[in-house]
Enzyme design. Structure first.
Site, PDB file in Angstrom:
ATOM      1  N   ASN A  51      32.500  -6.669 -15.500  1.00 45.86           N
ATOM      2  CA  ASN A  51      32.457  -5.754 -14.347  1.00 45.86           C
ATOM      3  C   ASN A  51      33.898  -5.389 -13.959  1.00 45.86           C
ATOM      4  O   ASN A  51      34.625  -6.220 -13.425  1.00 45.86           O
ATOM      5  CB  ASN A  51      31.727  -6.446 -13.195  1.00 45.86           C
ATOM      6  CG  ASN A  51      31.597  -5.570 -11.961  1.00 45.86           C
ATOM      7  OD1 ASN A  51      32.172  -4.477 -11.898  1.00 45.86           O
ATOM      8  ND2 ASN A  51      30.855  -6.037 -10.980  1.00 45.86           N
ATOM      9  N   HIS A  85      26.749   1.692 -13.218  1.00 44.88           N
ATOM     10  CA  HIS A  85      27.763   0.665 -12.975  1.00 44.88           C
ATOM     11  C   HIS A  85      27.382  -0.584 -13.770  1.00 44.88           C
ATOM     12  O   HIS A  85      26.200  -0.928 -13.861  1.00 44.88           O
ATOM     13  CB  HIS A  85      27.814   0.362 -11.474  1.00 44.88           C
ATOM     14  CG  HIS A  85      28.668  -0.807 -11.140  1.00 44.88           C
ATOM     15  ND1 HIS A  85      29.977  -0.908 -11.566  1.00 44.88           N
ATOM     16  CD2 HIS A  85      28.411  -1.947 -10.433  1.00 44.88           C
ATOM     17  CE1 HIS A  85      30.476  -2.055 -11.127  1.00 44.88           C
ATOM     18  NE2 HIS A  85      29.553  -2.692 -10.447  1.00 44.88           N
ATOM     19  N   CYS A 145      32.557  -1.087  -6.044  1.00 44.10           N
ATOM     20  CA  CYS A 145      31.992  -0.643  -7.325  1.00 44.10           C
ATOM     21  C   CYS A 145      31.484   0.796  -7.286  1.00 44.10           C
ATOM     22  O   CYS A 145      31.277   1.412  -8.325  1.00 44.10           O
ATOM     23  CB  CYS A 145      30.866  -1.575  -7.749  1.00 44.10           C
ATOM     24  SG  CYS A 145      31.460  -3.251  -7.932  1.00 44.10           S
TER      25      CYS A 145
HETATM   26  O1  UT7 Z   1      29.506  -5.100  -8.857  1.00 38.06           O
HETATM   27  C1  UT7 Z   1      29.273  -5.506  -7.558  1.00 38.06           C
HETATM   28  C2  UT7 Z   1      27.904  -5.909  -7.409  1.00 38.06           C
HETATM   29  N1  UT7 Z   1      27.690  -7.204  -7.998  1.00 38.06           N
HETATM   30  C3  UT7 Z   1      26.575  -7.449  -8.635  1.00 38.06           C
HETATM   31  O2  UT7 Z   1      25.774  -6.553  -8.797  1.00 38.06           O
HETATM   32  C4  UT7 Z   1      26.310  -8.843  -9.075  1.00 38.06           C
HETATM   33  C5  UT7 Z   1      24.911  -9.239  -8.693  1.00 38.06           C
HETATM   34  N2  UT7 Z   1      24.550 -10.637  -8.993  1.00 38.06           N
HETATM   35  C6  UT7 Z   1      24.430 -11.112 -10.250  1.00 38.06           C
HETATM   36  O3  UT7 Z   1      24.735 -10.445 -11.218  1.00 38.06           O
HETATM   37  C7  UT7 Z   1      23.827 -12.489 -10.429  1.00 38.06           C
HETATM   38  O4  UT7 Z   1      23.267 -12.910  -9.213  1.00 38.06           O
HETATM   39  C8  UT7 Z   1      24.834 -13.554 -10.929  1.00 38.06           C
HETATM   40  C9  UT7 Z   1      25.179 -13.292 -12.374  1.00 38.06           C
HETATM   41  C10 UT7 Z   1      26.066 -13.563 -10.061  1.00 38.06           C
HETATM   42  C11 UT7 Z   1      24.180 -14.948 -10.868  1.00 38.06           C
HETATM   43  O5  UT7 Z   1      22.995 -14.949 -11.652  1.00 38.06           O
HETATM   44  P1  UT7 Z   1      21.655 -15.579 -11.072  1.00 38.06           P
HETATM   45  O6  UT7 Z   1      20.629 -15.469 -12.113  1.00 38.06           O
HETATM   46  O7  UT7 Z   1      21.379 -14.920  -9.751  1.00 38.06           O
HETATM   47  O8  UT7 Z   1      22.067 -17.075 -10.939  1.00 38.06           O
HETATM   48  P2  UT7 Z   1      22.031 -18.005  -9.644  1.00 38.06           P
HETATM   49  O9  UT7 Z   1      23.161 -17.669  -8.737  1.00 38.06           O
HETATM   50  O10 UT7 Z   1      20.653 -18.034  -9.097  1.00 38.06           O
HETATM   51  O11 UT7 Z   1      22.278 -19.391 -10.303  1.00 38.06           O
HETATM   52  C12 UT7 Z   1      21.333 -20.002 -11.211  1.00 38.06           C
HETATM   53  C13 UT7 Z   1      21.900 -21.310 -11.674  1.00 38.06           C
HETATM   54  C14 UT7 Z   1      22.445 -22.172 -10.527  1.00 38.06           C
HETATM   55  O12 UT7 Z   1      22.209 -23.524 -10.850  1.00 38.06           O
HETATM   56  P3  UT7 Z   1      20.965 -24.315 -10.206  1.00 38.06           P
HETATM   57  O13 UT7 Z   1      21.170 -24.241  -8.718  1.00 38.06           O
HETATM   58  O14 UT7 Z   1      19.741 -23.557 -10.651  1.00 38.06           O
HETATM   59  O15 UT7 Z   1      21.095 -25.668 -10.782  1.00 38.06           O
HETATM   60  C15 UT7 Z   1      23.924 -21.909 -10.554  1.00 38.06           C
HETATM   61  O16 UT7 Z   1      24.678 -22.973 -10.045  1.00 38.06           O
HETATM   62  O17 UT7 Z   1      23.026 -21.059 -12.526  1.00 38.06           O
HETATM   63  C16 UT7 Z   1      24.177 -21.740 -12.044  1.00 38.06           C
HETATM   64  N3  UT7 Z   1      25.344 -20.968 -12.340  1.00 38.06           N
HETATM   65  C17 UT7 Z   1      26.011 -21.065 -13.496  1.00 38.06           C
HETATM   66  N4  UT7 Z   1      25.817 -21.840 -14.581  1.00 38.06           N
HETATM   67  C18 UT7 Z   1      26.679 -21.687 -15.605  1.00 38.06           C
HETATM   68  C19 UT7 Z   1      25.947 -20.011 -11.574  1.00 38.06           C
HETATM   69  N5  UT7 Z   1      27.010 -19.501 -12.220  1.00 38.06           N
HETATM   70  C20 UT7 Z   1      27.064 -20.139 -13.417  1.00 38.06           C
HETATM   71  C21 UT7 Z   1      27.940 -20.052 -14.521  1.00 38.06           C
HETATM   72  N6  UT7 Z   1      27.701 -20.841 -15.587  1.00 38.06           N
HETATM   73  N7  UT7 Z   1      28.982 -19.195 -14.551  1.00 38.06           N
END
Ligand code: UT7
Length: 332
Positions: A285, A255, A114
């Site tokens: 992204n 980004h 990125c």
């Molecule tokens: O460009 C390269 C660099 N990349 C980035 O900068 C990305 C950085 N990371 C992020 O943007 C975020 O961490 C994500 C968008 C990937 C994830 O968001 P989050 O708020 O960190 O969610 P999480 O991984 O903590 O997940 C929260 C909950 C989980 O469920 P439980 O364990 O709380 O029951 C996940 O299983 O959300 C669930 N979850 C989803 N639910 C619906 C994860 N992905 C999804 C989804 N739809 N697509």
């Protein structure tokens, strides 16, 4: 005084096909509401079957040519930022050179995920500033759909496909152009964001396919936290060492990985809403392409005027991150 480089032409390409959050609801266990509130994304564009990164970048160059009268034979160097090259070799730069007829150019690809656009721009600026070359084309192009597992909701909602190109040339007017830049890297990030399969560590095999190693793997929470702190830190360091504060910034183009990351950076930099460009809602992204896509959108929306201080900042796989500061010079 140091010779200065500036952006003299821009172009973009986004594939026609749109994959909306509602489409994804039918593919994995997710919801439009979750994706919008957790990431800021509503839809993303997906390349057509067989459309590769060099094709998208070549279309972006055609857009540049429609907007600005550039003769491809005058291009000296092509630098391509991509993690989804058409193939390992030849370079995507060579394929683009052939496609656009830039017969006098040499070039190469760089892999910085990125942060690829910022890294490529730093190299382009150096090549122009030291007087060696006059026209350097930077192409940022990523066909993320080709390395995304559309059965994995952790990653498939996050990415889109796009390409964007900018031309870097010397500027006569010392008040305009690229002022300063900073690039950083921390290889301990290798365990948190990667695609393991297909390289020399894990050459393509039935096993790598079965284990889905040709898809992106990301530990979202770790990447999120670091993206917020590093993108803000590097931006503040760059502003401070040039005696600027957030208040001086005309437009911040970060980004676009997650709107919550952008919002946190905007808070740290003490920027107002009107100072930041956010287009993650419609493209998601697009890895290396996010910042130059933002440049084209900002320019088209009249948000980049000659003399405006433009701050760009990125964080991504590696980990890599970096920032660039310039006085915009291109008239509308
Ligand atoms: O460009 C390269 C660099 N990349 C980035 O900068 C990305 C950085 N990371 C992020 O943007 C975020 O961490 C994500 C968008 C990937 C994830 O968001 P989050 O708020 O960190 O969610 P999480 O991984 O903590 O997940 C929260 C909950 C989980 O469920 P439980 O364990 O709380 O029951 C996940 O299983 O959300 C669930 N979850 C989803 N639910 C619906 C994860 N992905 C999804 C989804 N739809 N697509």
């Amino acid at each position: 005084m140091r010779r200065k480089a500036t952006i003299t032409a821009i172009g973009k390409y986004v594939p026609e096909k749109i994959l909306s959050n509602f489409d994804l609801e039918k593919m994995v266990d997710t919801s439009d509401e979750w994706i919008r509130t957790r990431t800021g994304i509503s839809e993303r564009h997906i390349a057509a079957e067989g459309e590769a990164s060099s094709d998208m970048a070549s279309f972006a160059f055609q857009d540049l040519q429609r907007r600005f009268d550039i003769d491809p034979q005058e291009i000296d160097v092509i630098i391509v930022a991509t993690i989804t090259p058409d193939m390992f070799f030849p370079s995507t730069a060579a394929l683009i050179q052939y496609n656009i007829g830039a017969t006098n150019a040499w070039g190469f690809d760089i892999s910085a995920a990125c942060s690829g656009f910022v890294y490529a721009m730093i190299i382009a600026a150096q090549l122009v500033e030291n007087g060696l070359y006059k026209k350097v084309l930077v192409a940022a192009t990523d066909t993320m759909s080709t390395i995304t597992d559309y059965t994995n909701r952790d990653t498939c909602v996050l990415f889109g496909d796009a390409a964007s190109v900018v031309l870097v040339e010397p500027t006569e007017n010392a008040e305009f152009g690229i002022i300063d830049y900073l690039a950083k890297m921390d290889g301990s990030g290798k365990d948190f964001l990667y695609m393991a399969g297909g390289g020399s560590r894990h050459p393509a095999s039935h096993e790598t396919i079965d284990k889905k190693m040709h898809y992106i793997y990301q530990e979202g929470k770790t990447v999120f936290k670091l993206a917020v702190s590093k993108m803000a830190d590097v931006s503040i360091e760059l502003l401070q060492r040039n005696s600027f504060t957030g208040a001086d910034v005309g437009l911040f183009i970060p980004h676009q990985a997650n709107k919550r990351i952008i919002d946190a950076c905007v808070n740290r930099l003490k920027l107002k809403d009107g100072q930041v460009l956010i287009n993650i809602d419609k493209y998601a992204n697009t890895t290396a392409a996010t910042i130059p896509l933002g440049i084209v959108d900002g320019y088209d929306q009249g948000r980049l005027k000659p003399g405006d201080l433009l701050l760009m900042s990125a964080f991504g796989g590696g980990f890599t991150w970096g920032s660039m500061l310039m006085r915009w010079s291109l008239l509308q």
